[in-house]
Design a protein around this motif. Structure first.
Motif, PDB file in Angstrom:
ATOM      1  N   SER A 120      -4.845   5.183  14.221  1.00  0.00           N
ATOM      2  CA  SER A 120      -5.682   6.415  13.071  1.00  0.00           C
ATOM      3  C   SER A 120      -7.095   6.372  13.569  1.00  0.00           C
ATOM      4  CB  SER A 120      -5.641   5.837  11.935  1.00  0.00           C
ATOM      5  OG  SER A 120      -4.268   5.939  10.662  1.00  0.00           O
ATOM      6  N   ALA A 121      -7.260   4.982  14.460  1.00  0.00           N
ATOM      7  CA  ALA A 121      -9.085   5.600  14.717  1.00  0.00           C
ATOM      8  C   ALA A 121     -10.315   4.741  13.798  1.00  0.00           C
ATOM      9  CB  ALA A 121      -9.482   6.532  15.271  1.00  0.00           C
ATOM     10  N   LEU A 122      -9.612   3.686  12.771  1.00  0.00           N
ATOM     11  CA  LEU A 122     -10.436   3.558  11.725  1.00  0.00           C
ATOM     12  C   LEU A 122     -10.408   2.206  12.420  1.00  0.00           C
ATOM     13  CD1 LEU A 122      -9.692   5.911   8.820  1.00  0.00           C
ATOM     14  CD2 LEU A 122     -11.450   5.823   9.965  1.00  0.00           C
ATOM     15  N   SER A 123     -11.152   1.681  11.382  1.00  0.00           N
ATOM     16  CA  SER A 123     -11.301  -0.229  11.100  1.00  0.00           C
ATOM     17  C   SER A 123     -10.329  -0.839  10.311  1.00  0.00           C
ATOM     18  CB  SER A 123     -12.689  -0.923  10.840  1.00  0.00           C
ATOM     19  OG  SER A 123     -13.300  -0.540  10.258  1.00  0.00           O
ATOM     20  N   ARG A 124      -9.661  -1.411  10.080  1.00  0.00           N
ATOM     21  CA  ARG A 124      -8.767  -1.907   8.715  1.00  0.00           C
ATOM     22  C   ARG A 124      -9.379  -1.516   8.194  1.00  0.00           C
ATOM     23  NH1 ARG A 124      -6.603  -7.886  10.016  1.00  0.00           N
ATOM     24  NH2 ARG A 124      -6.235  -7.918   7.611  1.00  0.00           N
TER      25      ARG A 124
ATOM     26  N   ARG B 186      -9.902   3.853   2.371  1.00  0.00           N
ATOM     27  CA  ARG B 186     -10.035   5.138   2.272  1.00  0.00           C
ATOM     28  C   ARG B 186      -8.537   5.124   1.884  1.00  0.00           C
ATOM     29  NH1 ARG B 186     -11.915   9.249   7.324  1.00  0.00           N
ATOM     30  NH2 ARG B 186     -13.913   7.316   7.373  1.00  0.00           N
ATOM     31  N   PHE B 187      -7.808   4.712   2.453  1.00  0.00           N
ATOM     32  CA  PHE B 187      -6.554   5.245   1.677  1.00  0.00           C
ATOM     33  C   PHE B 187      -6.462   4.628   0.550  1.00  0.00           C
ATOM     34  CE2 PHE B 187      -1.576   5.316   1.443  1.00  0.00           C
ATOM     35  CZ  PHE B 187      -1.818   5.466   3.087  1.00  0.00           C
ATOM     36  N   THR B 188      -6.918   3.990   0.209  1.00  0.00           N
ATOM     37  CA  THR B 188      -6.213   3.586  -1.673  1.00  0.00           C
ATOM     38  C   THR B 188      -6.983   4.338  -2.190  1.00  0.00           C
ATOM     39  OG1 THR B 188      -6.240   0.698  -0.817  1.00  0.00           O
ATOM     40  CG2 THR B 188      -6.731   0.832  -3.045  1.00  0.00           C
ATOM     41  N   ARG B 189      -8.271   4.941  -1.906  1.00  0.00           N
ATOM     42  CA  ARG B 189      -9.471   5.677  -2.986  1.00  0.00           C
ATOM     43  C   ARG B 189      -8.349   6.876  -2.982  1.00  0.00           C
ATOM     44  NH1 ARG B 189     -13.255   8.633  -0.638  1.00  0.00           N
ATOM     45  NH2 ARG B 189     -13.305   7.708   1.398  1.00  0.00           N
ATOM     46  N   LEU B 190      -8.111   7.551  -1.441  1.00  0.00           N
ATOM     47  CA  LEU B 190      -8.016   8.575  -1.577  1.00  0.00           C
ATOM     48  C   LEU B 190      -6.391   9.229  -2.379  1.00  0.00           C
ATOM     49  CD1 LEU B 190      -9.501  10.075   1.513  1.00  0.00           C
ATOM     50  CD2 LEU B 190     -10.268  10.431  -1.304  1.00  0.00           C
ATOM     51  N   VAL B 191      -5.454   7.930  -1.552  1.00  0.00           N
ATOM     52  CA  VAL B 191      -3.943   8.419  -1.877  1.00  0.00           C
ATOM     53  C   VAL B 191      -3.596   8.138  -3.132  1.00  0.00           C
ATOM     54  CG1 VAL B 191      -1.476   7.969  -0.643  1.00  0.00           C
ATOM     55  CG2 VAL B 191      -3.841   8.201   0.825  1.00  0.00           C
ATOM     56  N   GLY B 192      -4.357   6.683  -3.227  1.00  0.00           N
ATOM     57  CA  GLY B 192      -3.710   5.876  -4.269  1.00  0.00           C
ATOM     58  C   GLY B 192      -3.434   4.313  -4.239  1.00  0.00           C
ATOM     59  N   MET B 193      -3.188   3.757  -3.691  1.00  0.00           N
ATOM     60  CA  MET B 193      -2.449   2.431  -3.156  1.00  0.00           C
ATOM     61  C   MET B 193      -2.760   2.616  -2.271  1.00  0.00           C
ATOM     62  SD  MET B 193       1.291   3.686  -2.904  1.00  0.00           S
ATOM     63  CE  MET B 193       1.312   5.275  -4.066  1.00  0.00           C
ATOM     64  N   PRO B 194      -2.254   0.924  -1.484  1.00  0.00           N
ATOM     65  CA  PRO B 194      -3.022   0.522  -0.190  1.00  0.00           C
ATOM     66  C   PRO B 194      -2.090   0.715   0.967  1.00  0.00           C
ATOM     67  CG  PRO B 194      -3.167  -1.380  -1.896  1.00  0.00           C
ATOM     68  CD  PRO B 194      -2.634  -0.365  -2.064  1.00  0.00           C
ATOM     69  N   PRO B 195      -2.354   0.833   2.021  1.00  0.00           N
ATOM     70  CA  PRO B 195      -1.452   1.253   3.101  1.00  0.00           C
ATOM     71  C   PRO B 195       0.026   1.103   2.891  1.00  0.00           C
ATOM     72  CG  PRO B 195      -3.820   1.137   4.100  1.00  0.00           C
ATOM     73  CD  PRO B 195      -4.049   0.784   2.410  1.00  0.00           C
ATOM     74  N   MET B 196       0.004  -0.766   2.849  1.00  0.00           N
ATOM     75  CA  MET B 196       1.256  -1.369   2.510  1.00  0.00           C
ATOM     76  C   MET B 196       2.467  -0.975   1.710  1.00  0.00           C
ATOM     77  SD  MET B 196       1.514  -3.022   6.001  1.00  0.00           S
ATOM     78  CE  MET B 196       0.564  -1.055   6.664  1.00  0.00           C
ATOM     79  N   HIS B 197       1.851  -1.274   0.345  1.00  0.00           N
ATOM     80  CA  HIS B 197       2.048  -0.558  -0.743  1.00  0.00           C
ATOM     81  C   HIS B 197       2.588   0.549  -0.635  1.00  0.00           C
ATOM     82  CE1 HIS B 197       1.942  -0.495  -5.062  1.00  0.00           C
ATOM     83  NE2 HIS B 197       2.979  -0.551  -4.790  1.00  0.00           N
TER      84      HIS B 197
END
Length: 329
Positions: free
Chosen positions: A233-237, A243-254
């Motif tokens: 995704s061209a981002l740091s971990r 950003r994923f948690t803030r926008l989508v509402g949960m961590p990526p692995m969740h």
């Protein structure tokens, strides 16, 4: 999200008029058996009217606009904002379901038609995890009363033509058109969202998060780690996780764990694959590990889900957020 459409009513009305939506439990078994969520839409092809969820404020609708009710809420279409109506009786629904659709309903007595609507339904699976449905508002209105050269305008023109001419195959054409219409309405809604909007749809608008979501959706069986998703995704971990948690509402692995269970639930409901092959399809190394994770997240074992036993208790509350997905893969 897999959609199944059905164009059901062709309504001609004369003021004053009002129609109330059937309850989902009464309409789903008749036209879209096996689905657990109903989306209603109403395309106003002539005149003007009002649309409202029962107990909520009415929304004005002009010819050339479509109103979509996404949450199965009881609602009323009417000539004025305050008119009430009862839903169709069971015998009317039985007759309509057994007839060629869209089933005509004529509320014009001895005057001039003041409004015409094409009304239909889209069915999908809301359980155990449908991020799109969760992100949508209860009502979406779209269209252009001055004339729309886009897909939505073309849909309305084609719908009017198919309803009027009733050619062979028109029922199938209208069904497929309604599914495409819904996609276009969603696109318009996403484009209208303010920059500060958060949620799953906001994640789709973000070029980096949309890449991460696409990777998860397209390759759910891959042994994803936060580091691998971030690199693709061209981002740091750190930035991806925040950003994923803030926008989508949960961590990526969740999110990955939930998405795998959504796919598994659909495959189980379809009944064409055994549990072991489903486990492999979503990235589990053993049937036992998959069955444990499924029961932990969904609340029932895979065998129960396949038999139609549903529960939302505890879903998602214990999903593992460790890298690589569910524990015990």
């Amino acid at each position: 999200m897999r959609l199944t459409g059905a164009t059901f009513f062709d309504i001609a009305a004369q003021d004053p008029w009002a129609v109330c939506s059937p309850a989902p439990a009464s309409i789903l078994p008749r036209i879209l058996p096996g689905a657990d969520h109903l989306i209603s839409y109403h395309v106003l092809t002539a005149g003007r009217c009002f649309a409202r969820i029962v107990g909520k404020e009415a929304i004005p609708v002009e010819a050339g606009e479509v109103v979509v009710f996404t949450k199965s809420d009881p609602h009323i279409m009417s000539s004025t904002p305050d008119l009430r109506a009862d839903p169709p009786t069971a015998d009317v629904l039985d007759i309509a379901a057994a007839s060629q659709t869209p089933f005509p309903i004529n509320y014009v007595k001895d005057g001039t038609m003041s409004a015409r609507l094409v009304c239909g339904y889209l069915a999908c699976d809301a359980l155990p995890f449908n991020p799109l449905l969760e992100a949508l508002p209860p009502v979406i209105k779209a269209g252009d009363v001055k004339g729309d050269g886009g897909w939505l305008g073309q849909f309305i023109k084609l719908a009017v033509s198919e309803v009027a001419e009733k050619r062979a195959g028109s029922e199938t054409v209208l069904t497929k058109l309604s599914e495409l219409m819904f996609v276009d309405v969603l696109r318009r809604y996403v484009e209208s969202l303010p920059p500060q909007h958060t949620g799953w749809l906001a994640g789709l608008r973000d070029p980096h998060l949309s890449k991460a979501l696409a990777l998860i959706h397209d390759r759910p069986a891959h042994s994803w780690t936060l580091e691998a998703l971030a690199k693709e995704s061209a981002l740091s971990r750190t930035v991806l996780a925040e950003r994923f948690t803030r926008l989508v509402g949960m961590p990526p692995m969740h999110y990955l764990a939930k998405w795998r269970m959504q796919i598994a639930s659909e495959l189980l409901s379809a009944g064409n694959s055994n549990v072991a092959s489903i486990a492999a399809d979503i990235g589990y190394e053993s049937e036992a590990a998959f069955s444990r994770a499924f029961k932990k997240m969904i609340g029932v074992p895979p065998s129960a889900w396949r038999l139609g036993i549903r529960t939302a208790s505890g879903f998602g509350s214990e999903a593992s957020e460790t890298e690589g997905g569910p524990e015990g893969r």
